[in-house]
Each structure stands twice: as C-alpha cells, then as structure tokens.
Design an enzyme around this catalytic site. Structure first.
Site, PDB file in Angstrom:
ATOM      1  CD  GLU A 176      -2.236  -1.361   2.892  1.00 28.39           C
ATOM      2  OE1 GLU A 176      -2.008  -0.481   3.742  1.00 28.39           O
ATOM      3  OE2 GLU A 176      -2.820  -2.419   3.165  1.00 28.39           O
ATOM      4  CE  LYS A 196       4.739   5.332   7.084  1.00 31.53           C
ATOM      5  NZ  LYS A 196       4.460   6.691   7.478  1.00 31.53           N
ATOM      6  CG  ASP A 235       3.381  12.666   4.738  1.00 33.35           C
ATOM      7  OD1 ASP A 235       3.260  12.322   5.925  1.00 33.35           O
ATOM      8  OD2 ASP A 235       4.220  13.497   4.339  1.00 33.35           O
ATOM      9  CE1 TYR A 244      -3.749   2.308   8.594  1.00 28.85           C
ATOM     10  CE2 TYR A 244      -3.527   4.221   7.164  1.00 28.85           C
ATOM     11  CZ  TYR A 244      -3.418   3.642   8.419  1.00 28.85           C
ATOM     12  OH  TYR A 244      -2.981   4.386   9.474  1.00 28.85           O
ATOM     13  CE  LYS A 266       9.594   7.414   6.565  1.00 28.56           C
ATOM     14  NZ  LYS A 266       8.716   8.119   7.417  1.00 28.56           N
ATOM     15  CB  CYS A 294      15.982  48.810   0.848  1.00 21.95           C
ATOM     16  SG  CYS A 294      15.595  48.131  -0.773  1.00 21.95           S
ATOM     17  CB  CYS A 343      15.642  52.095  -2.818  1.00 19.37           C
ATOM     18  SG  CYS A 343      14.728  51.667  -1.335  1.00 19.37           S
ATOM     19  CB  CYS A 368      12.122  48.088   1.182  1.00 18.30           C
ATOM     20  SG  CYS A 368      12.212  49.593   0.217  1.00 18.30           S
ATOM     21  CB  CYS A 375      12.072  50.361  -3.589  1.00 20.87           C
ATOM     22  SG  CYS A 375      13.231  48.995  -3.600  1.00 20.87           S
TER      23      CYS A 375
HETATM   24  S1  IVH Z   1      -0.652   0.495   8.872  1.00 17.33           S
HETATM   25  C1  IVH Z   1       0.429  -1.770  12.305  1.00 17.33           C
HETATM   26  N1  IVH Z   1      -0.939   1.395   6.442  1.00 17.33           N
HETATM   27  O1  IVH Z   1       1.984   5.288   8.920  1.00 17.33           O
HETATM   28  C2  IVH Z   1       0.103  -0.974  11.162  1.00 17.33           C
HETATM   29  N2  IVH Z   1      -0.134   2.876   8.094  1.00 17.33           N
HETATM   30  O2  IVH Z   1       4.134   4.512  11.020  1.00 17.33           O
HETATM   31  C3  IVH Z   1       0.222   0.477  11.388  1.00 17.33           C
HETATM   32  N3  IVH Z   1       0.309   5.140   7.281  1.00 17.33           N
HETATM   33  O3  IVH Z   1       0.445   6.065  11.919  1.00 17.33           O
HETATM   34  C4  IVH Z   1      -0.372   1.300  10.383  1.00 17.33           C
HETATM   35  N4  IVH Z   1      -0.299   4.790   5.197  1.00 17.33           N
HETATM   36  O4  IVH Z   1      -0.426   7.201   9.876  1.00 17.33           O
HETATM   37  C5  IVH Z   1      -0.563   1.694   7.699  1.00 17.33           C
HETATM   38  N5  IVH Z   1      -1.251   2.063   4.243  1.00 17.33           N
HETATM   39  C6  IVH Z   1      -0.898   2.349   5.495  1.00 17.33           C
HETATM   40  C7  IVH Z   1      -0.450   3.628   5.868  1.00 17.33           C
HETATM   41  C8  IVH Z   1      -0.066   3.856   7.187  1.00 17.33           C
HETATM   42  C9  IVH Z   1       0.144   5.680   6.066  1.00 17.33           C
HETATM   43  C10 IVH Z   1       0.810   5.852   8.460  1.00 17.33           C
HETATM   44  C11 IVH Z   1      -0.129   5.857   9.620  1.00 17.33           C
HETATM   45  C12 IVH Z   1       0.619   5.318  10.784  1.00 17.33           C
HETATM   46  C13 IVH Z   1       2.039   5.392  10.322  1.00 17.33           C
HETATM   47  C14 IVH Z   1       2.794   4.215  10.866  1.00 17.33           C
END
Ligand code: IVH
Length: 668
Positions: free
Chosen positions: A117, A119, A121, A231, A319, A412, A415, A430, A435
C-alpha cells in the site's frame, strides 16, 4: 558492554531533547521544522545509540513511546487495540533483511505473500462502528490514547456514517483505521483561499490535514477538503476475514475509499519492483506519499509473527530517501520582492538535489538566519521538495576559517531606505514605493502568466527597462514602441517586434487577469475571479466599497478593505487611467462558467505540450471547464502531450477520452 562515557551521555541527551521538541512541534502544533526523513534520521541515531548503550534506554526516552502526547483540547479516547507504528527500512537490503526475519519467524523458505500500500502522508485515524453506525472517531495520539474527533470526522464525505446491513450484522463491532489527508490540488486551492482571506497559509498538506481535523469548531473542518483512505481494521479475529487483502475488499465494497494502488504480490523481487514503480509515479499523484507499506497478507502468519514494542513484526514501511544534499554556502544576497519583503537568499556551490542542480536556496527570514547561525563558508544541508524553492535545513560543519555571520542589512539593498519589521510579521520590508527592486517585482508580476501574460518580458529585460527609465510604473509598458525598445542592449529588431505583439495581445486581457496583475495584497487569481464575476467591469470595481466587496462569498474583511484602499489611492487610480490611455481594453467580464462550451467538463492535463500547462488550463477554464490534477472516474477528458505516463494509462483503463491540442481547439 562498557559504561557510556560523558560524550555519549551528552549526545544522547541532546538527541532526546531534539526529538522531543520535534515531536511537540509535529503533534501539538502541527508545525514541524524538519521533514519526516530528517526526523527519522535523528530517531535512527537515537535507536543506534541506545542499542550500543542499553543503560541509556530509560522509560522517558522517545524510543519508548509509540507516538507523542495527545493535545489537551479534545476528550481522550483509549483505543481498544493500540495503534502501532511501523518499522522502517530505507533500501532493498534492509527490506531483504525484513523478509528474512519474516521467513525465519514463520519457519518457511517459501515466498511470502505481501499486501503493498502507498504510505499516505496524513494523519492516522480510527473509526468505531457499532451495529453499522459510526459512534466514535479518534486520532492515534500516543498509540494508546488519542483524541475524540467524532464531530469533525463526520464532516468528511469519504467517512461512512453507516455500513451496509450485511456488514453490520456480520461485524457488529468494527474498528476501521486509515489516513486522513488532503490532495495537493485541494491544498493549493485552500491556501489560495486562506491567503485571500488574510489568513496565514498552511505549511504543507499533512499539517493542513492535521490542523483541519483538530479544529475545535467543526464548521472549519467542514470547509476543508479532507479525504479518508481506509487501510485496515484493528481486530483480526473477525469471522470470514483471514487476510489483509480481504479486509481491503470488505472496506471497498462498503464504500470506503481504499487507495487505488494497493496490491498483492509474492516474494522480495515483486516488492522491489513495486517500490520502483511507486518512486516513478510519486510525482504524478495528487497526494503525498512518503514510501510504501508492506504487510504480510495472511492473518494467521501475522499472529505467529506478533509484535515488538512499538510495531508489528509483520509489516514495514519502506520510505523514500529524503531529497537532501550537502554543499558550501558561498554568499548570501538579499532580494527585495514586489511587496518590499526582504528575503535572504543563499548562494551555494552548485549541487545536485533529487536530479536538479541547485545553486540558490531560500533562507526565509531573520528568525531562520538566527536559527541556522549561518556563516559564509559553512557546509550546509539543502532540501528540495517537489517544485518548492530549495531551502537550507541546517549547518553540518562550520567553515575552517569561519566567514562572517549572516545578518540582515539595516537598509534596503536596492534603494537604501531603512527596512522595518512590521508588528506581527516575520519579515523585514522596504516601504519605499519607488524602490527599483519593488518596481521590478511589480512589473514582472504584472506581465506574468497569471496577469497580462506578456511572453518575453523576463527579469533582466524588466531591470533594463527600469534602469533606462523607459518604464516607471507597469502602465508604461503600454507606451513602449520599437524605437524605445531598441535603445536596450538586450533587444534587437525581432525581439522588439515580438514583444510589441505580445503587448498588443495583452491589451485584451480578461478582467480577472488584469485584477491579478495589479498585485493588490490578498488578491490572487481566485479573488480576482470572484471580483470579476460579481462586479463584471473595472468601472464597477473602482467605484465599489469595502462593504460591497465583503458581501462576496469568499472575500473576507481584510481583503475587502485592501481592495477599497487600493482603488482609493490616487497613484493607482492614475495608473489605471494611464493603462486605458495606453490601449488596455478593460473588457467586460461575461461569466462563462455556465455558458462556456466546456461547461461542466473536467480535464486533466499530462505530458509535454507545445505551451506550458497553465496556458491550456486557462483556455479550458475560460470556456467554463475545470482542470484537476488527477485522473478519476469523474474526469471527462485527458489532454495528453508527448511522453504522457501513468495518467494516460489510467485514463485508458477508465475509458476516458484522450485528446490532443488540436482536438481541444475543436472542442473550444
Ligand atoms: S498500517 C500496524 N498502512 O503510517 C500498522 N499505516 O508509522 C500500522 N500510514 O500512523 C499502520 N499509510 O499514519 C498503515 N497504508 C498504510 C499507511 C499507514 C500511512 C501511516 C499511519 C501510521 C504510520 C505508521
């Protein structure tokens, strides 16, 4: 193992302090000063230090917490099942090591089935459903206890208030987890709106999402474009559900938004390929992802693997590397913008950051200079995120012979008038309206794409026009002729003719563009359009007052009085008259939203086109169409140039009409 020495203890203390401070800024203020990747770096250093010196691992160390302390403003909610965090890996080798641990834990040599999946943000949230009804929503908080945000969460459309009857009967107690986030395009529009209302813009989409969700007034949350992507569910002992992929399917069939890129793959190599894919599509997405989450699909296997203190052993976050680089600070210049704000700009030894050569970086303001304690010759870390101007993050090594400390000048740089820091603002300014640097900024903005769109009038040429006194205010552009232009060493005959043709074309600029070009504080493209729609002519706007402006939905009192003050000022009034005398047509604005040929149609633009995307965006919008940045079911047309990538594929998958520039012209 030997006892840690004083230096190590000191290092540990500093790291703990730094991390605690970052935690506080991130969780309680929604204003982090470092990226996640930088935070992770510090956290990893702390973990390493504590691994080598276990005595340092006290109960108060941030490594012993799951998240951070919940803020005090909302009622506390204790999660039935703790909301864990994820272990991290940074590269393929680390992921292989994770996969090996999983195999060892399961005592198998077979390839493991993983769900991958993106991640997202944003901000982790839990939704509790009882007999199919949403009864409670909470933030993750410290993993054990979060905040009750039920009223706010209910304002988000992608959060289901009730589940299907079948699901409710089968799973009377269901806890859904997912991420609340903001799309990039929505974030941009929201910030434009906030600025036009005289409110400080949000730092980034993640903080935008967090800040919006933790508003005490849910009306504010309701006005924010938030999404919830599910998720997981917190209990894995539910009948008929024995895999993560089945959970995602259940969530999807109930109507939850489940990320479109979730997938099931088998084995390490398939995961690696997916990661490469995510890296490639990342910049095309309309939301921020900071990596990929990889979860063992089978619940049975998850149970066997179990968890360590903060995180499960069956999942990991891979990451993306931070877009950071190190280089030497060679000089600092102070640039003066069109509003007079003085910004320190770092001149760097050129360095590649995320594939792009960087030699300038913003140092923002005086507070930032103080925080960095920057001297010429220092080695600094540069960060580049997307299209944002690169910035200096920190000094990593002070120069051998430390050069001079960087301080803001008292005058500035353009000027030489005194610069002043107005109350409540972070920047020095300024205030001399004539200017040259400000004038240059104003003219450049006046002629920019969002304004009169005079192609070929770059910064250097603008500076020369001012220097030669050919242009003393923006309206003078409409009095230029070949003879005048040829006085400049940057201009030969062809260039002069082209520029004059551009200026001629710009005399028919639409009302919203003219209004944007004027650079009235708080009046960007959005407010300019609102003004045009509600007042339809420049004449009407010039004679309206603040009360009438504030009556427009989307214009706040501060902007309203700015607009009034702008048109009351004699110099501005004179300039508008001069523009008219110079041939600007000030065309009346006829609302095209409902009558345009593209009314109600949504477009997405991708690939390389013959002109910048903004050009096509404006064409489409002026015919009543809408341009969004991501392809979805509601997209009507994809305008595709050459080298179109994932958006094209997606459009084809969804059977959306793909058109080229010619077909767009026909539609128009
Ligand atoms: S699973 C045990 N799935 O990542 C599983 N987390 O460091 C824990 N996050 O606080 C979470 N996308 O905010 C999971 N597809 C995803 C995610 C996800 C983003 C974030 C979530 C969590 C942090 C975990």
């Amino acid at each position: 193992m030997s006892k840690p020495n004083e230096t190590i203890i000191q290092q540990h203390r500093e790291l703990v302090d730094q991390i605690n401070e970052h935690n506080r800024r991130y969780h309680s203020e929604d204003r982090p000063s470092v990226t996640d990747a930088e935070y992770d770096l510090l956290f990893d250093r702390l973990l390493e230090l504590e691994k080598n010196n276990p005595e340092l691992k006290t109960a108060n160390s941030p490594t012993q917490r799951v998240g951070s302390v919940p803020s005090k403003r909302f009622e506390s909610v204790t999660h039935n099942v703790p909301m864990l965090s994820l272990q991290k890996v940074n590269n393929a080798d680390d992921f292989e090591a994770f996969d090996k641990r999983v195999k060892d834990g399961l005592e198998t040599e077979d390839d493991i089935e993983y769900v991958i999946e993106p991640k997202l943000d944003g901000l982790a949230v839990e939704l509790v459903y009882e007999n199919g009804s949403l009864v409670l929503a909470s933030t993750r908080g410290d993993g054990t206890t979060g905040e009750n945000i039920t009223a706010n969460i209910k304002t988000i459309h992608s959060v289901l208030l009730s589940l299907s009857e079948e699901t409710a009967t089968k799973y009377p107690n269901l806890e859904v987890r997912g991420e609340v986030y903001m799309q990039l395009s929505d974030f941009d529009s929201l910030n434009k709106r906030l600025v036009s209302e005289g409110i400080a813009p949000l730092a980034n989409p993640r903080n935008g999402a967090a800040g919006s969700l933790r508003q005490l007034d849910s009306k504010i949350t309701a006005s924010r474009p938030l999404l919830f992507s599910a998720y997981g569910i917190s209990r894995i002992d539910l009948p008929d559900l024995d895999t993560q992929s089945a959970v995602l399917e259940l969530l999807k069939t109930n109507g939850f938004l489940v990320n479109e890129y979730t997938d099931v793959v088998k084995g390490v190599d398939a995961v690696k390929r997916k990661f490469a894919r995510f890296k490639a599509i990342r910049s095309d997405l309309d939301y921020e992802i900071d990596g990929m989450v990889i979860k063992v699909n089978s619940f049975e296997q998850q149970r066997i693997l179990g968890q360590i203190a903060r995180a499960p052993r069956w999942a990991v976050a891979w990451k993306f590397a931070a877009e950071l680089a190190e280089t030497i600070l060679e000089d600092v210049e102070f640039s003066v913008g069109r509003t007079g704000v003085v910004t320190p700009v770092a001149k760097l030894k050129p360095v590649k950051v995320a594939g792009v050569m960087v030699s300038n970086a913003s140092l923002h303001n005086e507070d930032e200079l103080r925080r960095l304690d920057l001297h010429i010759g220092d080695r600094v870390v540069i960060r580049r995120a997307g299209d944002v101007i690169p910035e200096v993050v920190e000094v990593v090594e002070i120069g051998e012979e430390r050069g001079k400390l960087i301080e803001l000048p008292s005058e500035c740089p353009s000027c030489e008038s005194e610069i002043i820091k107005p109350d409540g603002e972070a920047a020095y300014r300024c205030f001399n309206l004539s200017c040259p640097a400000q004038l240059e900024g104003r003219i450049y903005y006046f002629a920019a794409k969002s304004g009169f769109d005079i192609e070929g009038l770059g910064q250097k040429l603008t500076a020369q026009l001012i220097e030669q006194k050919l242009v003393n205010d923006p309206s003078d552009l409409f009095f230029l002729d070949e003879e005048k232009l040829l006085q400049l060493d940057l201009v030969a005959e062809t260039k002069a003719r082209n520029l004059l043709a551009q200026i001629e074309r710009s005399r028919s600029a639409s009302l919203p563009r003219i209004l944007t070009a004027l650079g009235i504080t708080g009046v960007g493209e959005t407010v300019a359009r609102l003004l045009a729609e509600n007042f339809s002519s420049m004449g009407n706007i010039r004679t309206a007052n603040a009360e009438q402006f504030v009556a427009v939905n989307g214009i706040g009192p501060i902007i309203a009085s700015n607009i009034e003050a702008y048109f009351l000022a004699e110099t501005n009034s004179a300039m508008l008259d001069k523009m008219k005398a110079g041939g600007v047509k000030f065309l009346e604005y006829i609302t095209s939203q409902t009558t345009g040929s593209l009314s109600g149609k949504t477009f997405v633009i991708t690939g390389t086109l013959s002109k910048p995307r903004n050009h096509f965006k404006q064409l489409i919008e002026s015919a009543g169409g809408k341009v969004s940045s991501a392809v979805s079911k509601s997209t009507d047309y994809l305008l595709a140039g050459t080298e179109a990538g994932s958006k094209l594929k997606k459009a084809q998958k969804l059977s959306i009409s793909v058109i080229d520039e010619d077909s767009l012209s026909k539609l128009l």
